[in-house]
Design an enzyme around this catalytic site. Structure first.
Site, PDB file in Angstrom:
ATOM      1  N   CYS A 103      41.052  33.971   4.364  1.00  0.00           N
ATOM      2  CA  CYS A 103      40.047  33.575   3.818  1.00  0.00           C
ATOM      3  C   CYS A 103      38.775  34.579   3.130  1.00  0.00           C
ATOM      4  O   CYS A 103      38.495  35.598   2.742  1.00  0.00           O
ATOM      5  CB  CYS A 103      39.109  33.005   4.993  1.00  0.00           C
ATOM      6  SG  CYS A 103      37.406  32.434   4.548  1.00  0.00           S
ATOM      7  N   CYS A 110      39.534  25.063  -0.656  1.00  0.00           N
ATOM      8  CA  CYS A 110      39.587  25.450   0.871  1.00  0.00           C
ATOM      9  C   CYS A 110      39.593  27.181   1.278  1.00  0.00           C
ATOM     10  O   CYS A 110      40.764  27.449   0.584  1.00  0.00           O
ATOM     11  CB  CYS A 110      40.389  25.085   2.149  1.00  0.00           C
ATOM     12  SG  CYS A 110      39.745  22.797   2.188  1.00  0.00           S
ATOM     13  N   SER A 120      39.484  24.863  13.246  1.00  0.00           N
ATOM     14  CA  SER A 120      40.039  26.437  11.952  1.00  0.00           C
ATOM     15  C   SER A 120      41.091  26.402  13.079  1.00  0.00           C
ATOM     16  O   SER A 120      41.163  27.728  13.690  1.00  0.00           O
ATOM     17  CB  SER A 120      39.493  26.915  11.470  1.00  0.00           C
ATOM     18  OG  SER A 120      38.912  25.662  10.709  1.00  0.00           O
ATOM     19  N   CYS A 149      31.436  19.408   0.269  1.00  0.00           N
ATOM     20  CA  CYS A 149      31.154  20.748   1.052  1.00  0.00           C
ATOM     21  C   CYS A 149      30.056  21.173   0.585  1.00  0.00           C
ATOM     22  O   CYS A 149      29.660  21.783  -0.336  1.00  0.00           O
ATOM     23  CB  CYS A 149      32.004  20.880  -0.011  1.00  0.00           C
ATOM     24  SG  CYS A 149      33.197  22.296   1.024  1.00  0.00           S
ATOM     25  N   HIS A 165      44.781  26.926  12.888  1.00  0.00           N
ATOM     26  CA  HIS A 165      45.978  27.993  12.321  1.00  0.00           C
ATOM     27  C   HIS A 165      46.975  28.662  13.119  1.00  0.00           C
ATOM     28  O   HIS A 165      48.221  28.910  12.897  1.00  0.00           O
ATOM     29  CB  HIS A 165      44.838  29.521  11.299  1.00  0.00           C
ATOM     30  CG  HIS A 165      43.826  28.382  10.751  1.00  0.00           C
ATOM     31  ND1 HIS A 165      43.730  27.135   9.838  1.00  0.00           N
ATOM     32  CD2 HIS A 165      42.943  28.642  10.163  1.00  0.00           C
ATOM     33  CE1 HIS A 165      42.744  27.047   9.261  1.00  0.00           C
ATOM     34  NE2 HIS A 165      42.278  27.570   9.389  1.00  0.00           N
ATOM     35  N   CYS A 207      30.574  35.611   5.759  1.00  0.00           N
ATOM     36  CA  CYS A 207      31.072  35.474   6.974  1.00  0.00           C
ATOM     37  C   CYS A 207      30.987  36.632   7.527  1.00  0.00           C
ATOM     38  O   CYS A 207      31.632  36.920   7.311  1.00  0.00           O
ATOM     39  CB  CYS A 207      32.284  34.466   6.835  1.00  0.00           C
ATOM     40  SG  CYS A 207      32.428  33.356   8.248  1.00  0.00           S
ATOM     41  N   GLU A 258      27.725  28.535  -2.983  1.00  0.00           N
ATOM     42  CA  GLU A 258      28.974  27.857  -3.672  1.00  0.00           C
ATOM     43  C   GLU A 258      29.304  26.305  -3.103  1.00  0.00           C
ATOM     44  O   GLU A 258      28.743  26.327  -1.475  1.00  0.00           O
ATOM     45  CB  GLU A 258      30.181  27.723  -3.929  1.00  0.00           C
ATOM     46  CG  GLU A 258      30.473  29.342  -4.966  1.00  0.00           C
ATOM     47  CD  GLU A 258      31.720  29.280  -4.957  1.00  0.00           C
ATOM     48  OE1 GLU A 258      31.626  30.120  -5.948  1.00  0.00           O
ATOM     49  OE2 GLU A 258      32.462  29.616  -4.059  1.00  0.00           O
ATOM     50  N   CYS A 305      38.131  35.625   9.484  1.00  0.00           N
ATOM     51  CA  CYS A 305      39.275  35.490   8.673  1.00  0.00           C
ATOM     52  C   CYS A 305      39.746  36.431   7.348  1.00  0.00           C
ATOM     53  O   CYS A 305      39.933  36.343   6.466  1.00  0.00           O
ATOM     54  CB  CYS A 305      38.964  33.914   9.070  1.00  0.00           C
ATOM     55  SG  CYS A 305      38.424  33.398  10.349  1.00  0.00           S
TER      56      CYS A 305
END
Ligand code: SAH
Ligand code: SF4
Length: 351
Positions: A120, A342, A223, A106, A225, A113, A93, A117
């Site tokens: 996500c 996101c 990132s 983006c 967090h 991945c 995407e 996380c």
């Protein structure tokens, strides 16, 4: 696709000059081809000023197929989310985020991945592949082509001005393609986008951040967090390998142009990282001269285990940071109605 074919999106002018000369064409033809490529035109049949035999050679000896657009969704705010099929058949995407004065693409760097996380959507998908530099760049070219064919309403900017590596995947875990794609994005005979308009977001792989800083010092977003190791070990598991103190040292050494900042991205999860002690830890972590904090609203996806902090609480948290002299903002989310925000990206369209 024959894997040994060179990819037109990733070729620079000098390399293409050598290739077309080998085929028996004058070097200026390479410049014409690069001109089309940089506008987003990859199919030789659409390169109107080329002779037919050169188009045939391009088809035969270079990989110049544009990414196949499987689906495109347009948000009411102008955001467009594309589902592209790679030549391997895998899907990725890409998102276009237009504003009045700029338009940001983006891009994805991997299919899935490895880093898991737990908040996500991409992390819930198993890792399938690294994208090549050509595949990373082809996303930008496909969006440019779409903007030529289907312009935005006049109140929105119709040219790609900014690039963020914030789509699917961890760009630092695909370092070779990351570097090659950055080089082409910035090159004068490439897309010629200033390093100030390119941002790479990472969960914090410190050796790779160091190397990017030396070679391609673009804007950096982390990132974060959580600024507590115990919490971050769960939220961003790569923290177990590169804990906060090591990350801090790395960020303090990252080359920053005058008046630029490192962005610390901080997703706000109700009761998880939005407590008083989280704010204190974050304030301790921030380097006032170098960092700014971007508080991100949690974007839910089907089956996601977390709940985002309430808006009032996010604003209060931001004020708490600001009162300590920290530059903090709450990020406006775009394209939520089409799951383009996101962390909502995944290789297939969710039900
Ligand atoms: N792997 C890189 C880049 C891709 S993720 C990274 O982690 O930085 C891009 C951003 O979206 C990251 O800051 C990530 O933490 C954030 N994100 C992931 N899931 C999210 C969600 N559900 N809601 C809001 N932001 C999310
Ligand atoms: Fe990977 Fe980034 Fe998602 Fe973590 S937040 S799983 S690093 S894409």
């Amino acid at each position: 696709m024959n894997k040994t074919l060179e990819q037109l999106p990733a070729l620079n002018l000098d390399a293409l000059k050598i290739i077309v000369s080998d085929w028996g064409f004058p070097a200026y033809r390479a410049k014409q081809i690069i001109g089309w490529r940089n506008k987003g035109v990859l199919n030789p049949d659409d390169m109107r000023n080329l002779p037919q035999d050169l188009r045939t050679a391009l088809h035969k000896h270079l990989c110049c197929q544009p990414l196949k657009q499987v689906q495109k969704q347009c948000s009411s705010d102008g955001t467009r989310k594309y589902l592209f099929a790679l030549h391997s058949g895998k899907n990725i995407e890409t998102v276009l985020i237009p504003e009045p004065e700029r338009a940001t693409v983006c891009i994805s760097s991997q299919v899935g991945c490895v880093l898991d996380c737990p908040f996500c959507h991409t992390g819930t998908q198993k890792f399938e592949a690294n994208l090549s530099a050509g595949e990373i760049l082809a996303q930008v070219l496909a969006v440019k082509n779409d903007l030529r064919e289907n312009p935005l309403p006049s109140e929105l900017h119709n040219q790609v001005t900014h690039i963020v590596y914030m789509g699917m995947g961890e760009p630092m875990a695909n370092e070779e393609a990351l570097h090659a794609s950055l080089s082409m994005l910035m090159a004068e005979d490439g897309l010629h986008i200033s390093r100030r308009r390119i941002t790479v977001s990472t969960s914090g792989l410190t050796p790779q951040i160091d190397r990017m800083g030396q070679l391609y010092p673009v804007n950096l977003a982390i990132s974060l967090h959580s600024a507590l190791d115990q919490e971050r070990d769960t939220l961003v598991p790569i923290n177990r390998k590169y804990p906060l103190q090591e990350l801090r040292t790395c960020l303090d050494l990252y080359p920053l142009p005058h008046q630029r900042h490192i962005t610390l991205e901080y997703l706000m999860l109700d009761g998880i990282n939005d407590r008083e002690k989280d704010l204190e830890a974050l304030a301790m972590f921030v380097n006032l001269q170098r960092d700014r904090v971007n508080l991100i609203r949690f974007n839910p996806y089907p089956g996601s285990p977390y709940k985002g902090s309430a808006s009032d609480h996010m604003n209060a948290f931001a004020q708490g940071l600001i009162s300590k002299g920290i530059r903090a903002t709450v990020r406006r989310s775009r394209g939520q109605d089409i799951m383009a925000a996101c962390g909502q990206l995944k290789s297939s369209f969710a039900p």
